[in-house]
Design a protein around this motif. Structure first.
Motif, PDB file in Angstrom:
ATOM      1  N   SER A 162      -5.352   2.715  -0.284  1.00  0.00           N
ATOM      2  CA  SER A 162      -5.365   1.672  -1.310  1.00  0.00           C
ATOM      3  C   SER A 162      -6.658   1.812  -2.103  1.00  0.00           C
ATOM      4  CB  SER A 162      -5.284   0.285  -0.670  1.00  0.00           C
ATOM      5  OG  SER A 162      -4.083   0.129   0.067  1.00  0.00           O
ATOM      6  N   GLU A 163      -6.510   2.056  -3.408  1.00  0.00           N
ATOM      7  CA  GLU A 163      -7.687   2.289  -4.239  1.00  0.00           C
ATOM      8  C   GLU A 163      -7.335   2.051  -5.705  1.00  0.00           C
ATOM      9  OE1 GLU A 163     -11.286   5.562  -4.661  1.00  0.00           O
ATOM     10  OE2 GLU A 163      -9.340   6.236  -3.941  1.00  0.00           O
ATOM     11  N   GLY A 164      -8.247   1.388  -6.426  1.00  0.00           N
ATOM     12  CA  GLY A 164      -8.052   1.176  -7.851  1.00  0.00           C
ATOM     13  C   GLY A 164      -6.802   0.398  -8.200  1.00  0.00           C
ATOM     14  N   GLY A 165      -6.346  -0.470  -7.302  1.00  0.00           N
ATOM     15  CA  GLY A 165      -5.122  -1.233  -7.547  1.00  0.00           C
ATOM     16  C   GLY A 165      -3.848  -0.483  -7.209  1.00  0.00           C
ATOM     17  N   TRP A 166      -3.956   0.781  -6.810  1.00  0.00           N
ATOM     18  CA  TRP A 166      -2.803   1.596  -6.432  1.00  0.00           C
ATOM     19  C   TRP A 166      -2.695   1.685  -4.918  1.00  0.00           C
ATOM     20  CZ3 TRP A 166       0.646   4.221  -9.745  1.00  0.00           C
ATOM     21  CH2 TRP A 166       0.318   4.165 -11.106  1.00  0.00           C
ATOM     22  N   THR A 167      -1.477   1.850  -4.430  1.00  0.00           N
ATOM     23  CA  THR A 167      -1.209   2.133  -3.026  1.00  0.00           C
ATOM     24  C   THR A 167      -0.543   3.496  -2.945  1.00  0.00           C
ATOM     25  OG1 THR A 167      -0.944  -0.201  -2.468  1.00  0.00           O
ATOM     26  CG2 THR A 167      -0.005   1.409  -0.936  1.00  0.00           C
TER      27      THR A 167
END
Length: 207
Positions: A162-167
């Motif tokens: 999970s990073e930058g609002g992405w999964t």
């Protein structure tokens, strides 16, 4: 939808990835501290490997449209060249660039240029693709360990990031020694990008 975006959807709207099977890993569990140490070593090692690429299949969708095609990615340092081709018509587009900007070729109206590859692609096609982060994520790496949450699966390899609002979810080859994933799915809100990697390259082969 504009004629331009309609053409893009038509180029992508062929082939499905749903039937692509990926081998599942059945490996012993690895303690979290050990898995994190292995991951940090992977990230250090792969940071030095600046020339690489892959060939595979991609499926892209958002709230309104969906499509799929063949994808070839070549990375050389911070510069990239990405080609997408519809499997039936053999038509497609090419996105190339780096820190100084990007160029999108192959669609009606001639080449388009912009200072940001993601914004250029979104404006021209309507697709939300994390171009800046994919060179990391597709190899099972974090862009910044301090701002990411990483979960490990059997064998101590990344299973979800999970990073930058992405999964980002990962599937790995059956070979327990494999260093690179075979399938990657990134999603944020209605945007989804699914990649099936058929072959990793050393980056020397142009798309």
């Amino acid at each position: 939808m504009s004629r331009f975006r309609t053409r893009v959807a038509a180029l992508l709207a062929a082939g499905l990835l749903a039937g692509c099977a990926t081998a599942r890993i059945e490996a012993p569990a690895v303690p979290a501290a050990e898995a994190e140490a292995r991951q940090l070593e992977r990230e250090r090692t792969m940071a030095a490997d600046t020339d690489w690429g892959f060939e595979g299949r991609v499926a892209i969708s958002n709230a309104r449209d969906a499509g799929s095609g063949r994808l070839e990615w070549r990375q050389s340092g911070a510069r990239f060249e990405v080609s997408l081709t519809a499997p039936i018509t053999r038509q497609g587009w090419r996105l190339s660039g780096g820190p100084g900007g990007a160029t999108l070729d192959g669609l009606p109206g001639g080449p388009r240029e912009g200072g940001d590859a993601e914004a250029l692609l979104r404006e021209a096609t309507g697709w939300e693709i994390p171009v800046r982060s994919l060179p990391y994520w597709v190899r099972g790496l974090r862009t910044d360990p301090r701002g990411a949450v990483l979960q490990f699966g059997p064998g101590g390899r990344p299973s979800r990031l999970s990073e930058g609002g992405w999964t980002i979810d990962y599937s790995w080859p059956a070979d327990a020694q494999a260093e690179l994933p075979s399938r990657v799915e990134a999603r944020r809100d209605d945007a989804r990008v699914r990649l099936v990697v058929d072959r990793w390259t050393d980056g020397a082969e142009a798309p």
